[in-house]
Scaffold this active site. Structure first.
Site, short mmCIF file in Angstrom:
data_model
loop_
_atom_site.label_atom_id
_atom_site.label_comp_id
_atom_site.label_asym_id
_atom_site.label_seq_id
_atom_site.Cartn_x
_atom_site.Cartn_y
_atom_site.Cartn_z
N ASN A 45 0.84 -1.20 0.00
CA ASN A 45 0.00 0.00 0.00
C ASN A 45 0.88 1.25 0.00
O ASN A 45 1.96 1.28 0.59
CB ASN A 45 -1.01 0.00 1.15
CG ASN A 45 -0.44 -0.32 2.51
OD1 ASN A 45 0.61 -0.95 2.63
ND2 ASN A 45 -1.12 0.10 3.56
N ILE A 46 0.38 2.26 -0.70
CA ILE A 46 1.11 3.52 -0.86
C ILE A 46 0.14 4.64 -0.51
O ILE A 46 -0.82 4.90 -1.26
CB ILE A 46 1.63 3.67 -2.31
CG1 ILE A 46 2.50 2.46 -2.68
CG2 ILE A 46 2.41 4.97 -2.46
CD1 ILE A 46 2.85 2.38 -4.16
N GLU A 47 0.37 5.25 0.65
CA GLU A 47 -0.57 6.27 1.14
C GLU A 47 -0.21 7.65 0.61
O GLU A 47 0.86 7.87 0.03
CB GLU A 47 -0.58 6.24 2.67
CG GLU A 47 -1.06 4.89 3.18
CD GLU A 47 -1.28 4.84 4.68
OE1 GLU A 47 -0.76 5.71 5.41
OE2 GLU A 47 -1.98 3.90 5.11
N CYS A 56 -4.14 0.67 -2.48
CA CYS A 56 -3.97 -0.56 -1.69
C CYS A 56 -2.90 -1.47 -2.32
O CYS A 56 -2.61 -1.37 -3.51
CB CYS A 56 -5.28 -1.34 -1.63
SG CYS A 56 -6.61 -0.55 -0.75
N GLU A 58 -3.07 -4.65 -3.01
CA GLU A 58 -3.59 -5.54 -4.05
C GLU A 58 -3.65 -4.84 -5.40
O GLU A 58 -3.28 -5.41 -6.43
CB GLU A 58 -5.01 -6.02 -3.68
CG GLU A 58 -5.11 -6.76 -2.36
CD GLU A 58 -5.39 -5.84 -1.18
OE1 GLU A 58 -4.79 -4.74 -1.11
OE2 GLU A 58 -6.20 -6.21 -0.32
N CYS A 93 -10.15 -4.99 0.42
CA CYS A 93 -11.29 -4.06 0.49
C CYS A 93 -12.18 -4.26 -0.75
O CYS A 93 -11.80 -4.94 -1.71
CB CYS A 93 -10.81 -2.62 0.58
SG CYS A 93 -10.26 -1.92 -0.99
N CYS A 96 -10.70 -3.24 -4.19
CA CYS A 96 -9.72 -4.21 -4.71
C CYS A 96 -10.41 -5.48 -5.21
O CYS A 96 -10.00 -6.05 -6.23
CB CYS A 96 -8.69 -4.54 -3.63
SG CYS A 96 -7.60 -3.15 -3.30
N1 THU Z 1 -5.30 -1.31 2.54
C1 THU Z 1 -4.76 -2.16 1.60
O1 THU Z 1 -3.60 -2.01 1.20
N2 THU Z 1 -5.53 -3.14 1.12
C2 THU Z 1 -6.84 -3.36 1.46
O2 THU Z 1 -7.49 -4.21 0.88
C3 THU Z 1 -7.45 -2.55 2.50
C4 THU Z 1 -6.64 -1.43 3.05
C5 THU Z 1 -4.46 -0.22 3.07
C6 THU Z 1 -4.91 1.16 2.70
C7 THU Z 1 -4.30 1.99 3.81
O3 THU Z 1 -2.98 2.32 3.45
C8 THU Z 1 -4.26 1.05 5.00
O4 THU Z 1 -4.47 -0.25 4.48
C9 THU Z 1 -5.29 1.35 6.06
O5 THU Z 1 -6.54 1.45 5.51
#
Ligand code: THU
Length: 136
Positions: A45-47, A56, A58, A93, A96
């Site tokens: 994941n890259i915020e 996310c 995935e 999520c 995804c």
């Molecule tokens: N996140 C994912 O990488 N994949 C998911 O399916 C759900 C959430 C990440 C997004 C964010 O960076 C962190 O989890 C918290 O929500």
């Protein structure tokens, strides 16, 4: 799918956890996407400080693969946890799941959720997304 393949995907997903860019949530997610041709694409994941711009793990893996010309997939493994410590399963999520449904066969594509190499659950995409959006 062979247990050996599943364990390899779990290791590859775990390997992605340190790469996660998560200065806001500190919740690391790692993914490993297996193509039908046998290649594995990792994702994390890259915020972003504009939170909805976050991607996310995935989708990072799927977009990496598709951008390299891959469109046929067998399975994805997802792991995650606060501060990169995996304590529970980390299901994908809804966004995804929908993105996976664009490329993956509902009854054949496998979603592997893992807490450790020897502690995992396997679902089909249809089990995770029974009523995907479709253009009718
Ligand atoms: N996140 C994912 O990488 N994949 C998911 O399916 C759900 C959430 C990440 C997004 C964010 O960076 C962190 O989890 C918290 O929500």
């Amino acid at each position: 799918m062979q247990d050996e393949t599943i364990r390899m995907l779990i290791r590859r997903a775990m390997d992605m956890l340190p790469t996660a860019y998560v200065p806001y949530s500190h919740f690391h997610v790692g993914a490993a996407l297996l193509t039908k041709s046998g290649k594995v694409y990792g994702g994390c994941n890259i915020e972003n400080k504009s939170y909805p711009a976050t991607v996310c793990a995935e989708r990072t893996a799927v977009f990496k693969a598709v951008s390299e010309g891959e469109r046929e997939f067998q399975a994805i493994c997802v792991v995650g946890g606060q501060d990169g410590i995996v304590e529970d399963y980390c299901p994908p999520c809804g966004i995804c799941r929908q993105v996976l449904s664009e490329f993956c066969e509902p009854d054949a594509f496998l979603i592997i959720l893992a807490r450790a190499e020897e502690d995992y659950k396997v679902y089909t995409l249809r089990e995770m997304l029974p009523h995907q959006f479709d253009l009718i």
